[in-house]
Write a protein that holds these residues in place. Sequence first.
Motif, PDB file in Angstrom:
ATOM      1  N   ASP A   1      39.376 114.875 120.026  1.00  0.00           N
ATOM      2  CA  ASP A   1      40.569 115.239 120.719  1.00  0.00           C
ATOM      3  C   ASP A   1      41.739 115.672 119.799  1.00  0.00           C
ATOM      4  N   THR A   2      41.385 115.350 118.425  1.00  0.00           N
ATOM      5  CA  THR A   2      42.792 115.607 117.730  1.00  0.00           C
ATOM      6  C   THR A   2      43.102 117.188 117.645  1.00  0.00           C
ATOM      7  N   ALA A   3      44.418 117.440 117.881  1.00  0.00           N
ATOM      8  CA  ALA A   3      44.758 118.656 118.065  1.00  0.00           C
ATOM      9  C   ALA A   3      46.327 118.625 118.313  1.00  0.00           C
ATOM     10  N   VAL A   4      47.015 119.742 118.125  1.00  0.00           N
ATOM     11  CA  VAL A   4      48.391 119.977 118.755  1.00  0.00           C
ATOM     12  C   VAL A   4      48.333 120.130 120.208  1.00  0.00           C
ATOM     13  N   TYR A   5      49.033 119.439 121.180  1.00  0.00           N
ATOM     14  CA  TYR A   5      49.048 119.566 122.493  1.00  0.00           C
ATOM     15  C   TYR A   5      50.358 120.356 123.011  1.00  0.00           C
ATOM     16  N   TYR A   6      50.045 121.204 123.872  1.00  0.00           N
ATOM     17  CA  TYR A   6      51.081 122.037 124.360  1.00  0.00           C
ATOM     18  C   TYR A   6      51.255 121.883 125.646  1.00  0.00           C
ATOM     19  N   CYS A   7      52.582 121.832 126.324  1.00  0.00           N
ATOM     20  CA  CYS A   7      52.719 122.123 127.722  1.00  0.00           C
ATOM     21  C   CYS A   7      53.168 123.651 128.074  1.00  0.00           C
ATOM     22  N   ALA A   8      52.640 123.896 129.086  1.00  0.00           N
ATOM     23  CA  ALA A   8      53.073 125.218 129.574  1.00  0.00           C
ATOM     24  C   ALA A   8      53.349 125.517 131.030  1.00  0.00           C
ATOM     25  N   ALA A   9      54.129 126.535 131.244  1.00  0.00           N
ATOM     26  CA  ALA A   9      54.685 126.718 132.722  1.00  0.00           C
ATOM     27  C   ALA A   9      54.194 127.907 133.341  1.00  0.00           C
ATOM     28  N   ARG A  10      54.085 128.103 134.702  1.00  0.00           N
ATOM     29  CA  ARG A  10      53.932 129.256 135.183  1.00  0.00           C
ATOM     30  C   ARG A  10      54.067 129.245 136.769  1.00  0.00           C
ATOM     31  N   PRO A  11      54.484 130.219 137.667  1.00  0.00           N
ATOM     32  CA  PRO A  11      54.666 129.854 139.131  1.00  0.00           C
ATOM     33  C   PRO A  11      53.380 129.247 139.853  1.00  0.00           C
ATOM     34  N   GLN A  12      52.124 129.964 139.292  1.00  0.00           N
ATOM     35  CA  GLN A  12      50.853 129.415 139.990  1.00  0.00           C
ATOM     36  C   GLN A  12      49.923 128.831 139.078  1.00  0.00           C
ATOM     37  N   ILE A  13      49.275 127.852 139.455  1.00  0.00           N
ATOM     38  CA  ILE A  13      48.095 127.052 138.637  1.00  0.00           C
ATOM     39  C   ILE A  13      47.127 127.981 138.007  1.00  0.00           C
ATOM     40  N   ALA A  14      46.748 127.707 136.639  1.00  0.00           N
ATOM     41  CA  ALA A  14      46.066 128.861 136.268  1.00  0.00           C
ATOM     42  C   ALA A  14      45.293 127.833 134.900  1.00  0.00           C
ATOM     43  N   THR A  15      44.137 128.319 134.377  1.00  0.00           N
ATOM     44  CA  THR A  15      43.507 127.447 133.198  1.00  0.00           C
ATOM     45  C   THR A  15      43.366 128.474 132.080  1.00  0.00           C
ATOM     46  N   ILE A  16      43.990 129.544 132.063  1.00  0.00           N
ATOM     47  CA  ILE A  16      43.986 130.462 131.042  1.00  0.00           C
ATOM     48  C   ILE A  16      45.476 130.528 130.296  1.00  0.00           C
ATOM     49  N   ALA A  17      45.342 130.543 129.015  1.00  0.00           N
ATOM     50  CA  ALA A  17      46.492 130.322 128.414  1.00  0.00           C
ATOM     51  C   ALA A  17      47.306 131.452 128.201  1.00  0.00           C
TER      52      ALA A  17
END
Length: 122
Positions: free
Chosen positions: A90-106
């Motif tokens: 699980d070691t990683a840099v974790y990012y949050c992100a936002a867009r109007p509709q839910i999605a799973t693609i960066a």
Amino acid sequence: QVQLVESGGGLVQAGGSLRLSCAATGRTFSTYAMAWFRQAPGKEREFVAAKSWSGSITSVADSVKGRFAISRDNAKNTVYLLMNSLKPEDTAVYYCAARPQIATIADHYDYWGQGTRVTVSS
């Protein structure tokens, strides 16, 4: 515009827990789906979890299902990622992100935070 700031990362032993936070400012937070991604060294950015603007739809990656949970508090303009039973992978840099509709693609996300580093020791 939406500005996102992550916090809560750090060093934890395998089996431990962390809670990441992502505070949003700018346009109305409650109208955006929010997601967490992570990127380990030498790897592509990977979807972790997402929640729709209303909170009624949640998506969680199989790799973390049952261990991680995403939640949001629209009154506080904040989204959280509770991580339990952490593993070295699980070691990683974790990012949050936002867009109007839910999605799973960066690439589908419009706004990103700067990331917070999580290191899980074995």
